[in-house]
Design an enzyme around this catalytic site. Structure first.
Site, short mmCIF file in Angstrom:
data_model
loop_
_atom_site.label_atom_id
_atom_site.label_comp_id
_atom_site.label_asym_id
_atom_site.label_seq_id
_atom_site.Cartn_x
_atom_site.Cartn_y
_atom_site.Cartn_z
N ALA A 51 29.93 26.27 50.87
CA ALA A 51 28.48 26.04 50.75
C ALA A 51 27.67 27.26 51.12
O ALA A 51 26.52 27.40 50.71
CB ALA A 51 28.08 24.86 51.63
N SER B 270 37.81 29.62 37.07
CA SER B 270 37.25 30.92 36.65
C SER B 270 37.71 31.27 35.24
O SER B 270 38.82 30.92 34.84
CB SER B 270 37.74 32.03 37.60
OG SER B 270 37.36 33.29 37.08
N TYR C 252 44.98 35.38 41.98
CA TYR C 252 43.73 34.64 41.73
C TYR C 252 43.79 33.89 40.40
O TYR C 252 43.44 32.72 40.31
CB TYR C 252 42.56 35.63 41.76
CG TYR C 252 41.19 35.03 41.59
CD1 TYR C 252 40.57 34.33 42.62
CD2 TYR C 252 40.48 35.18 40.39
CE1 TYR C 252 39.29 33.80 42.47
CE2 TYR C 252 39.20 34.66 40.23
CZ TYR C 252 38.61 33.97 41.27
OH TYR C 252 37.35 33.44 41.11
N ALA D 134 46.41 32.95 38.72
CA ALA D 134 47.38 31.84 38.80
C ALA D 134 46.76 30.65 39.53
O ALA D 134 46.94 29.50 39.13
CB ALA D 134 48.65 32.31 39.52
N ILE E 292 29.45 35.93 37.64
CA ILE E 292 28.20 35.41 38.20
C ILE E 292 27.74 36.34 39.33
O ILE E 292 28.57 36.84 40.10
CB ILE E 292 28.41 33.98 38.77
CG1 ILE E 292 29.12 33.07 37.74
CG2 ILE E 292 27.08 33.36 39.23
CD1 ILE E 292 28.41 32.83 36.45
#
Ligand code: NAD
Length: 245
Positions: A14, A139, A152, A154, A185
Site C-alpha cells: 500500500a 507485469s 521477476y 518467472a 508505470i
C-alpha cells in the site's frame, strides 16, 4: 462513484506508487480498506490522510504468518472479506549467469509464493460468504521476458498461471481471481531506470507515454466491482498498447 461502498478490501504494497493510487481510488469508491506494507511510517501517512482506513504492518515473505495476517486483517475490517489486492512486489535484477540462488528465491518468495498463500487464506474466508474477488498484480514482462529479470519474469508469469487455476477451482463459489498486467508505470520501481532506457521504452509504447499509477488503480476498481462479475481467470493488460495479448 460508490460501487464499492461497504466492501472490505485488503491492499498489500500500500505504501508504493501503484499501491497509493489503488488506495485513493478504492477509498473514493466507498470501500473499507486495510492497507498493508512493511514501512510503518508510510502506513501512518495513509492513516492520517484517509478517515477510518485500517493499517497493518506485515512482511508478506513471512510465509508461516500469512494465515494469521488474513485472520487479523479480516477482524480489523469487521469480520468479512470481499476483496484482496496482491500488489506488493520486488525486483532484484541480474543476468542469469550472475544471479544467485538467494536473488532468485527472494523474488519468487515475495512475488509468487506470497501471492499464492495470501490468495489461499483469503479464499478460505471468501468461501464462507460464497463471494469474493482477488486481484493479483503481475507485469507485462511476465509475458514477454526481460533482460536481467529471470527471477521477476518467472514470478509474474507464475502468478498468471496460478490465478487461472484458482479461478477454475473457485468460480462456482462465486469467487473471481484475476490479474492486472501493468506495462511500465511511473513509480519508484521505474524511477531507478536511466533516462536513455526510459526513452527506449517509450518509443515502443503506441500511446507514447509511461503509464500513471491511476491507470492501474482504475483497472483494480473495475475488477473489484460487480461490473466484472463474469470475468474470471483473466489478465487485464494496462500498458498503452506496448504488448497486445
Ligand atoms: P513500489 O516499489 O513503489 O511498491 C512496491 C510495494 O511493495 C512497496 O509498498 C513495498 O514496501 C512493498 N513490498 C515489497 N516487499 C514487501 C514485502 N516483503 N512485504 C510487504 N510489502 C512489500 O512499486 P510499484 O511500481 O508500486 O509496484 C507495485 C506492483 O506493480 C508490484 O507487484 C510490481 O511488480 C508491479 N508492477 C509495477 C510496474 C511498474 O512499472 N512500476 C510494472 C509492472 C508491474
Amino acid at each position: 462513484m460508490t460501487d464499492l461502498k461497504g466492501k472490505n478490501i485488503i491492499v498489500t504494497g500500500a505504501s508504493g506508487g501503484i499501491g497509493n493510487s489503488i488506495i485513493e481510488k478504492l477509498y473514493q469508491s466507498g470501500a473499507n480498506i486495510l492497507a498493508s506494507g512493511t514501512r510503518i511510517e508510510k502506513l501512518d501517512e495513509l492513516k492520517n490522510k484517509y478517515e477510518n482506513i485500517k493499517i497493518l504492518k506485515f512482511d508478506i515473505s513471512q510465509s508461516d504468518k500469512v494465515e494469521e495476517f488474513i485472520e487479523k486483517a479480516t477482524i480489523d475490517l469487521g469480520g468479512n472479506l470481499d476483496c484482496v489486492i496482491n500488489n506488493a512486489g520486488i525486483t532484484q535484477d541480474n543476468l542469469a549467469i550472475r544471479m544467485s540462488l538467494e536473488e532468485w528465491q527472494k523474488v519468487i518468495d515475495v512475488n509468487l509464493t506470497s501471492t499464492f498463500l495470501m490468495s489461499k487464506s483469503a479464499i478460505k474466508k471468501m468461501l464462507k460468504n460464497k463471494s469474493g474477488k482477488i486481484v493479483n498484480i503481475t507485469s507485462v514482462v511476465g509475458h514477454t521476458g526481460n533482460l536481467g529479470q529471470a527471477n521477476y519474469t518467472a514470478s509474474k508469469a507464475g502468478i498468471i498461471a496460478m490465478s487461472k487455476s484458482l479461478a477454475i477451482e473457485y468460480a462456482k463459489k462465486n469467487i473471481n481471481i484475476n490479474c492486472i498486467s501493468p506495462g511500465f508505470i511511473k513509480t519508484a520501481m521505474t524511477n531507478k531506470l536511466d533516462d536513455k532506457f526510459k526513452d527506449a521504452i517509450i518509443s515502443k509504447i503506441p500511446s507514447g507515454r509511461l503509464g500513471e499509477p491511476d491507470d492501474i488503480a482504475n483497472a483494480v476498481f473495475f475488477l473489484c466491482s460487480s461490473q466484472s462479475d463474469y470475468i474470471n481467470g483473466e489478465t487485464l493488460h494496462v500498458n498503452g498498447g506496448m504488448y497486445m495479448a
